[in-house]
Design a protein around this motif. Structure first.
Motif, PDB file in Angstrom:
ATOM      1  N   ASP A 174      46.031  39.394  43.996  1.00 15.63           N
ATOM      2  CA  ASP A 174      46.588  39.194  42.654  1.00 15.63           C
ATOM      3  C   ASP A 174      45.539  39.138  41.544  1.00 15.63           C
ATOM      4  OD1 ASP A 174      49.198  39.045  43.773  1.00 15.63           O
ATOM      5  OD2 ASP A 174      48.879  36.925  44.223  1.00 15.63           O
ATOM      6  N   ALA A 177      45.569  42.711  39.043  1.00 18.89           N
ATOM      7  CA  ALA A 177      46.566  42.873  37.988  1.00 18.89           C
ATOM      8  C   ALA A 177      46.037  42.345  36.659  1.00 18.89           C
ATOM      9  CB  ALA A 177      47.859  42.161  38.377  1.00 18.89           C
ATOM     10  N   ARG A 213      45.502  48.835  42.388  1.00 17.19           N
ATOM     11  CA  ARG A 213      46.357  48.424  41.267  1.00 17.19           C
ATOM     12  C   ARG A 213      45.662  48.629  39.924  1.00 17.19           C
ATOM     13  NH1 ARG A 213      48.760  42.536  42.682  1.00 17.19           N
ATOM     14  NH2 ARG A 213      50.042  42.978  40.851  1.00 17.19           N
ATOM     15  N   LYS A 216      47.078  51.645  37.749  1.00 18.39           N
ATOM     16  CA  LYS A 216      48.533  51.693  37.545  1.00 18.39           C
ATOM     17  C   LYS A 216      48.934  52.625  36.395  1.00 18.39           C
ATOM     18  CE  LYS A 216      50.589  48.027  35.784  1.00 18.39           C
ATOM     19  NZ  LYS A 216      51.426  48.418  34.622  1.00 18.39           N
TER      20      LYS A 216
END
Length: 820
Positions: A174, A177, A213, A216
């Motif tokens: 996490d 992000a 990520r 994105k």
């Protein structure tokens, strides 16, 4: 410098509340470090709450530097700061990230985001060097790729930059992000996937997907198709028209095949339209060639032509991604930062310089700052940095840097180029100075470093101060906030060099140092080390030096207590001492049977102030001895209770070494003693992935010989070639500390990532290795201990322990310190 920000915008971006309203002024700079504030009246200070340092403790310091607007987190922050605006937020780290996101959204140029396990920083630097030859760019300074490093990097993006290159690193799920929201790259580059920072993830796939990520919202993603796991994950996550794949084999958007030659490598490029071009590079190692091909593809995607790229490749070198501290001529210390030059890197280098132990003068040797945008603004900021860091001398090399002529508040010398400076060099007087050498590659400042550097033996021990800091932080994370740390720097700091390591430990807020002998402590004091120092093995002849240099001896017997007490009384002195209690090590120390007489001695000689009581655990590194260790700890606590009862005060208590900190954290008491663990060896084997090796022992190939099957090698003809092949002689022997037990194939070294065995007996100053089938050359670097050859593995091969290998490294092997 950030885009100008009003306090109202600040309030909106951070979602904070005003605790105190002061004068409103525009913000052009954001700082998290009060030491680096230069334009205080234009600066916002964000008080980050970190593991080691709490920025709220430095609000007053920021205030004295002119700051009048603060973002804070603590509920109990003192808001009575005269004439200041104070904004409170839920998390100052998140506020910093939100501010960086805002600054990124003001920028309309191209942002390149780089992630992966290895090669991020070298790729960023090489791509930056190539692009900077054609337009104005900015990039992350050093390895600023963390949750706080990325925001600080993004604050460096200004409107005049045509492109920004930002790297992103993660260690937990996490995290990406948050970084993606800040960087928002237009073009992404995925370098590779490996085992680095794997401990926070359930498996390799989870870590890979977390890294991806970052891309994105990217328009294009550059990667190597030969990395199958990366290729498959990208295909699953993103549409094909986003992916730009290169490969050694046909089938990618770009095919980049390698042919190694005598003096380097030839890279043949075939594009999807069958266009063909050949690049030439001096690099032959796989890591550099992979990074170079990433750089080539990224440069093509960003619009450079093949000839433009080739011209720039010729200027690339093995980038030293670190600030390196070296011994110089005439007792000088040299900080080598010669691979590039920009404002962000200059600020970091000057901060590193400022944290070193004091020398007679602080001298900066600086080149033009190339591709730096508005020259007037840039050199005005250089002036401000020179003033802020209180330099004594500037040696300026180049043509643009003459803009500084009238302003620097220090002694200044100007030279048109490096050659003219070197002509004057014999006439310049450098003595006991701290010298930072910082220049763009085109100026070849490595020639200046070579002139300033003390002549060194071809074998060096490199000490990574960042790894030392990370290991220290790991052990601190296992301790209560109130537990003190005593760091063992005996035996030349386990071979690493006591002075520089001790100075760095002062910067890390260690509480105590420990040495074996008094002269080691005297040496630290002579080098201006101010931390309390415990001396483990003092002798009667050293009593005078103990007192003169404020050293604290261990007292381990009744007779030694009397001798030291009598000396202090007769010389009207007092001294702090540490009592060694023998609970089962049976080496030195007071036994239970000594406590009654010890009571009498403490009353008779109040000149001896007991600073601490401690014991050694005989088997903390092995679960098999847990019962014995627990018995020792119980006895220690009982003896301490008895001693405290007759002292009338409570000394510090400590029993745990590196192994004990991990295995018995409930017994950390008032202080722990950190030794081998700090240097990257977790002897329990329980947290090896959490530590980083601090030192790398390396040398070079002196000569290569071709030999026939049956020929013998070395003294006593102990080495025999069992095939036609080649050997390399390397510049290290048992006089350097390379143990003779590594002879005859037991020892291995690493060259270009490949292991090569020792052949024959190790000599005093040289060793021969079998390099048959390997692409090696005279002068190539050889790793003796380091990545791929752990100290534990090497020690086990010859039936010893890592301590012996580290402490046996000879003093003739030069120590080089760096911050990566």
């Amino acid at each position: 410098m950030v885009n100008t920000l009003t306090p109202n915008e600040l309030l909106h971006i951070t979602r904070g509340e005003i605790l105190q309203q002061g004068p409103l002024s525009s913000i052009n700079y954001i700082s998290t470090d009060s030491r680096k504030i230069i334009h205080g009246d234009q600066t916002l200070f964000v008080a980050l709450k970190g593991f080691k340092v709490d920025g709220h403790d430095y609000i007053a310091d920021a205030y004295t530097k002119g700051v009048r607007i603060f973002v804070v987190q603590h509920e109990d922050t003192d808001t009575h700061i005269p004439n200041s605006t104070v904004i409170r937020v839920k998390s100052t780290t998140e506020a910093l990230q939100d501010l960086a996101t805002w600054n990124r959204l003001q920028y309309e140029g191209i942002v390149v985001g780089i992630t992966g396990s290895n090669g991020k920083t070298i790729l960023k630097e090489w791509l930056g060097q190539i692009l900077a030859n054609h337009f104005d760019i900015t990039k992350s300074p050093k390895s600023y790729n963390s949750q706080t490093g990325v925001p600080l990097s993004v604050f460096g993006i200004e409107r005049h930059h045509k492109a920004a290159i930002i790297e992103a690193g993660i260690s937990q799920p996490d995290e990406m992000a948050k970084l993606q929201a800040i960087i928002q790259p237009n073009i992404g580059i995925m370098t590779n996937i490996g085992t680095a920072h794997a401990e926070g993830f359930s498996d390799q796939k989870e870590k890979l997907n977390e890294k991806l990520r970052l891309f994105k919202d990217a328009q294009l993603i550059i990667y190597r198709k030969d990395h199958e796991a990366i290729h498959q994950s990208l295909q699953n996550l993103y549409p094909a028209d986003k992916l730009v794949a290169w490969s050694e084999q046909p089938g990618g958007d770009y095919t980049l095949s390698i042919k190694k030659e005598k003096e380097g490598s030839k890279i043949t490029l075939i594009k999807s339209d069958l266009g063909l071009y050949t690049f030439h590079s001096r690099f032959t190692d796989e890591a550099s060639l992979e990074n170079l091909r990433h750089t080539i593809v990224a440069s093509l995607v960003l619009g450079l032509s093949e000839p433009q790229i080739q011209q720039s490749i010729q200027e690339l070198d093995t980038v030293e991604m670190r600030l390196t501290l070296k011994s110089g001529i005439h007792q000088c210390l040299i900080i080598d930062d010669t691979y590039n030059n920009d404002l962000a890197g200059l600020d970091i280098a000057l901060e590193f310089m400022n944290s070193q132990r004091p020398k007679k003068r602080k001298i900066l040797i600086l080149s033009d700052l190339l591709q730096a945008g508005d020259k007037g603004s840039v050199y005005s900021h250089v002036n401000a940095l020179i003033r802020h860091y209180q330099l004594d001398m500037l040696i300026a090399v180049g043509t643009d840097i003459h803009r500084l002529k009238s302003a620097p508040p220090c002694e200044v010398y100007f030279y048109r180029d490096t050659a003219h400076f070197l002509e004057d060099f014999p006439g310049l007087s450098f003595q006991d100075d701290l010298i930072l050498v910082k220049g763009a590659r085109v100026f070849q400042f490595e020639r200046i470093v070579d002139a300033l550097q003390e002549r060194i033996h071809g074998t060096v021990l490199e000490i990574n101060l960042n790894a030392l800091r990370k290991n220290f932080t790991f052990y601190k994370s296992l301790l209560k906030p109130t537990t003190k740390t005593m760091i063992m720097v005996k035996a030349f700091a386990y071979g690493g060099g006591a002075t520089e390591i001790a100075h760095h430990l002062e910067q890390l807020n260690a509480n105590y140092l420990a040495v074996a002998y008094t002269d080691e402590g005297v040496s630290l004091r002579n080098e201006k080390i101010t931390l309390p120092v415990m001396v483990l093995n003092p002798v009667q002849d050293s009593f005078g030096n103990l007192i003169k240099h404020r050293l604290e001896p261990v007292v381990y017997s009744l007779s030694f207590f009397r001798q030291l007490g009598e000396y202090c009384r007769s010389n009207n002195n007092a001294i702090s001492v540490h009592l060694d209690l023998d609970t089962g090590m049976h080496r030195l120390g007071f036994g239970e049977e000594d406590l009654e007489e010890l009571r009498s001695l403490t009353h008779r000689y109040p000149e001896l102030r007991i600073a601490s009581l401690y014991t050694h655990l005989a088997g903390a590194d092995d679960a098999a001895h847990e019962t014995y260790s627990m018995r020792q700890l119980s006895l220690f606590q009982s003896m301490c209770s008895s001693i405290q009862s007759f002292l009338g005060y409570r000394p510090l208590m400590h029993a745990l070494n590196s192994a004990g900190i991990v295995r018995y954290p409930e017994f950390q008491m008032d202080m722990v003693r950190l030794g081998i663990g700090l240097y990257g060896v977790e002897v329990n084997g329980l947290h090896e992935n959490a530590l980083q090796p601090v030192s790398v022992l390396k040398t070079t190939i002196s000569q290569i010989k071709l030999l026939k099957k049956g020929e013998t090698v070395g003294y006593s003809r102990k080495g025999t070639m069992n095939h036609d092949g080649k050997i390399a002689t390397i510049a290290i022997g048992y006089a350097d500390g390379y143990d003779r037990r590594f002879s005859n194939g037991i020892g291995k070294v690493i060259i270009h990532g490949q292991k090569a065995p020792v052949i024959g007996n190790i000599c005093m100053d040289m060793t021969m290795i079998d390099v048959t089938g390997m692409d090696v050359h005279e002068g190539d670097e050889v790793i003796i201990y380091g990545a791929g050859l752990s100290l534990k593995e090497q020690a086990a091969a010859i039936g010893t322990i890592p301590y012996e290998l580290l402490t046996n490294i000879s003093s003739r092997v030069k120590r080089v310190y760096y911050l990566d």
